[in-house]
Design a protein around this motif. Structure first.
Motif, mmCIF file in Angstrom:
data_model
loop_
_atom_site.group_PDB
_atom_site.id
_atom_site.type_symbol
_atom_site.label_atom_id
_atom_site.label_comp_id
_atom_site.label_asym_id
_atom_site.label_seq_id
_atom_site.Cartn_x
_atom_site.Cartn_y
_atom_site.Cartn_z
ATOM 1 N N LYS A 121 -6.634 9.076 4.071
ATOM 2 C CA LYS A 121 -5.713 7.940 4.028
ATOM 3 C C LYS A 121 -6.429 6.666 4.464
ATOM 4 O O LYS A 121 -6.272 5.609 3.837
ATOM 5 C CB LYS A 121 -4.502 8.196 4.924
ATOM 6 C CG LYS A 121 -3.480 7.085 4.890
ATOM 7 C CD LYS A 121 -2.287 7.409 5.763
ATOM 8 C CE LYS A 121 -1.252 6.305 5.700
ATOM 9 N NZ LYS A 121 -0.059 6.627 6.499
ATOM 10 N N PHE A 141 0.156 5.512 0.033
ATOM 11 C CA PHE A 141 -0.788 6.628 0.065
ATOM 12 C C PHE A 141 -0.249 7.741 -0.817
ATOM 13 O O PHE A 141 0.879 8.207 -0.632
ATOM 14 C CB PHE A 141 -0.971 7.114 1.502
ATOM 15 C CG PHE A 141 -1.949 8.241 1.667
ATOM 16 C CD1 PHE A 141 -3.224 8.162 1.130
ATOM 17 C CD2 PHE A 141 -1.603 9.375 2.382
ATOM 18 C CE1 PHE A 141 -4.136 9.193 1.296
ATOM 19 C CE2 PHE A 141 -2.502 10.413 2.551
ATOM 20 C CZ PHE A 141 -3.768 10.317 2.004
ATOM 21 N N GLU A 197 1.021 11.032 0.924
ATOM 22 C CA GLU A 197 1.847 10.812 2.116
ATOM 23 C C GLU A 197 2.746 12.010 2.417
ATOM 24 O O GLU A 197 2.891 12.418 3.576
ATOM 25 C CB GLU A 197 2.702 9.552 1.941
ATOM 26 C CG GLU A 197 3.375 9.095 3.213
ATOM 27 C CD GLU A 197 2.388 8.569 4.245
ATOM 28 O OE1 GLU A 197 2.569 8.876 5.435
ATOM 29 O OE2 GLU A 197 1.436 7.867 3.877
ATOM 30 N N ASP A 247 -8.766 5.547 1.752
ATOM 31 C CA ASP A 247 -7.982 5.035 0.637
ATOM 32 C C ASP A 247 -7.439 3.634 0.958
ATOM 33 O O ASP A 247 -7.443 2.741 0.109
ATOM 34 C CB ASP A 247 -6.830 5.994 0.316
ATOM 35 C CG ASP A 247 -6.122 5.644 -0.968
ATOM 36 O OD1 ASP A 247 -6.803 5.492 -2.002
ATOM 37 O OD2 ASP A 247 -4.875 5.527 -0.927
ATOM 38 N N TYR A 248 -7.008 3.440 2.195
ATOM 39 C CA TYR A 248 -6.485 2.133 2.607
ATOM 40 C C TYR A 248 -7.591 1.087 2.598
ATOM 41 O O TYR A 248 -7.378 -0.060 2.162
ATOM 42 C CB TYR A 248 -5.846 2.235 3.997
ATOM 43 C CG TYR A 248 -5.219 0.941 4.449
ATOM 44 C CD1 TYR A 248 -4.090 0.428 3.809
ATOM 45 C CD2 TYR A 248 -5.765 0.221 5.505
ATOM 46 C CE1 TYR A 248 -3.521 -0.767 4.220
ATOM 47 C CE2 TYR A 248 -5.201 -0.980 5.914
ATOM 48 C CZ TYR A 248 -4.083 -1.468 5.268
ATOM 49 O OH TYR A 248 -3.520 -2.657 5.668
ATOM 50 N N TYR A 289 0.841 -1.197 0.000
ATOM 51 C CA TYR A 289 0.000 0.000 0.000
ATOM 52 C C TYR A 289 0.876 1.247 0.000
ATOM 53 O O TYR A 289 1.863 1.349 0.725
ATOM 54 C CB TYR A 289 -0.910 0.019 1.230
ATOM 55 C CG TYR A 289 -1.690 1.301 1.357
ATOM 56 C CD1 TYR A 289 -2.737 1.573 0.493
ATOM 57 C CD2 TYR A 289 -1.357 2.247 2.316
ATOM 58 C CE1 TYR A 289 -3.461 2.757 0.593
ATOM 59 C CE2 TYR A 289 -2.071 3.429 2.422
ATOM 60 C CZ TYR A 289 -3.117 3.677 1.556
ATOM 61 O OH TYR A 289 -3.821 4.847 1.646
#
Length: 148
Positions: free
Chosen positions: A115, A5, A8, A118-119, A3
Motif C-alpha cells: 500500500k 488502494f 484495501e 502504491d501510494y 487515492y
C-alpha cells in the motif's frame, strides 16, 4: 484526484485475522498462566506438607498420621502430574498461537508495504501530471507572448 488502494478489502481482512489471532494468543496465554499458577500452588502445597511432616516426625508422629500424609502426598503427586501435562499442552498451544500471530503480522506488514509503495507511486503520478500541466501552461503563455 483521490487515492484508492486496490487491495484495501484484503488488507482489512488480514487486519481482522491478525486481531483474531492476537485475541486467541491472549486467551491461550491466560490459560497457560492459570495452569502454571495452579501447578505452582500444588508444588507449594507438597513442599509445605513435606516440611510439616519432617518437622512432626522429629517431634513424634503416629503411624496413622504418616499414612494419612503419605496418601495426601500421593494425591497431590497425581494432581501435579495432571497439571504438568496440562501445562505442556497449554505451552504447545501458546507457541502455536504465537506462531500464527507472527504469520498474520507478517502478512499485514506485506500488504501495508504494498500500500505504501502504491501510494508513493500515486503521488509520483500526480506530480508528473502537474509538471505536464505546468509545461503546457508555460508553452501556451510563451506562444501567446510570441504572437503578440
Amino acid at each position: 484526484m483521490k487515492y484508492h488502494f486496490k487491495f484495501e478489502k484484503i488488507l482489512d481482512v488480514k487486519n481482522r485475522e491478525k486481531e483474531e489471532a492476537l485475541s486467541t494468543y491472549q486467551r491461550s496465554l491466560q490459560a497457560f498462566e492459570n495452569v502454571a499458577k495452579e501447578l505452582y500452588s500444588l508444588l507449594k502445597k507438597k513442599e509445605d506438607l513435606e516440611a510439616l511432616q519432617a518437622q512432626k516426625i522429629i517431634s513424634g508422629l503416629s503411624v496413622q498420621e504418616i499414612r494419612h500424609n503419605q496418601h495426601f502426598l500421593a494425591e497431590i503427586e497425581k494432581s501435579i502430574s495432571y497439571y504438568q501435562q496440562l501445562l505442556i499442552k497449554a505451552r504447545n498451544r501458546l507457541n502455536w498461537n504465537q506462531q500464527q500471530l507472527q504469520e498474520k503480522n507478517i502478512e499485514v506488514k506485506k500488504f501495508e508495504k504494498i500500500k505504501d509503495k502504491d501510494y508513493q507511486s500515486f503521488l509520483q503520478d500526480i506530480r508528473t501530471q502537474e509538471e505536464k500541466q505546468m509545461d503546457e501552461i508555460s508553452n501556451l503563455q510563451f506562444f501567446r507572448n510570441v504572437r503578440s
